[in-house]
Design an enzyme around this catalytic site. Structure first.
Site: not given
Length: 267
Positions: A43, A249
């Site tokens: 990711s 993230h």
């Protein structure tokens, strides 16, 4: 007689020179052809957290704001294959991401290893449970990173080199998550430090395996310095209760300011 020997010598010399030049030309041609770019990984490479997801990528959540997309847009490689996928571990990279690699691949980027070590479960445990539970889960991950992950990375890196023998391979690491010593809502300082230390161990392990395969390690900790969670100018999402998958993230700024410059310097 002497002229005949000279003629034979000159003829042999010219044939040898021609062969050498032909070989050099062929080598240069192969090198020139190896200009495609393949972006592999998890990711952090697909761009989860950066928004602007490509509809056809589905749950892989590949973003036009992710560093591979940004690099390809700026450099116009002869081909661009973006197979990085949210949640990918080393086994998923081996099973489903390597097909575009070939002798014409000139650049490969990859980030992988965090999911193998249990990244999502670590962060869930540390957010929802006590300091001791958080540290215990991190210690389990540290044992995995030390004992098991190196072999997993070796398998991925060997497969990349086998399928893309001419490629420059850049292995991207992970940022430290927290700026320590700050007054900041959320996790305790004990948890933050343990998470940062585990990230450092993961980066050290990945860097060693990358170097042993002749790959370049792209350390993003320096570009993210001053932009960690609790910094006041974070390039990382903290807990995002509206979209939990984006928690921890990089934001779009983290992709363009934290990851892209590292790839630019290494590629």
């Amino acid at each position: 007689m002497r002229r005949s020997r000279i003629a034979v010598f000159l003829s042999s010399f010219l044939l040898a020179a021609g062969a050498a030049l032909t070989g050099a030309s062929a080598a240069q041609g192969a090198e020139a052809a190896a200009t495609g770019y393949v972006a592999l990984g998890d990711s952090y490479s697909s761009g989860v957290g950066a928004g602007s997801y490509i509809g056809s990528s589905g749950d892989c959540k590949r973003s036009t704001n992710a560093y591979p997309s940004l690099w390809a847009a700026a450099n116009s490689p002869s081909s661009f294959n973006f197979t990085a996928c949210s949640g990918a571990r080393t086994d998923e990279v081996l099973a489903g991401q390597l097909t575009p690699l070939s002798a014409s691949t000139g650049l490969v980027s990859i980030s992988v290893g965090g999911n193998d070590a249990g990244f999502a479960d670590i962060m869930t445990t540390c957010v929802l449970q006590s300091d001791s539970s958080c540290i215990s889960r991190i210690n389990t991950a540290r044992t995995y990173v030390t004992a098991t992950l190196p072999g997993k990375l070796d398998s991925v890196y060997s497969a990349i080199r086998s399928k893309a023998p001419s490629a420059q391979v850049v292995v991207l690491g992970y940022p430290r998550f927290y700026l320590l010593g700050q007054s900041c809502l959320g996790l305790s300082e004990t948890k933050r430090k343990a998470i940062n230390d585990a990230s450092d161990l993961l980066n050290t392990t990945i860097a060693k395996r990358a170097a042993d395969h002749g790959f370049t390690f792209g350390d993003v900790r320096s570009t993210f310095t001053g932009h960690e969670i609790c910094s006041g100018s974070s390039w990382l999402h903290s807990v995002n209760w509206l979209n939990v998958g984006e928690s921890y993230h990089p934001t779009a700024a983290g992709q363009s300011g934290g990851y892209l410059p590292v790839l630019n310097n290494a590629a």
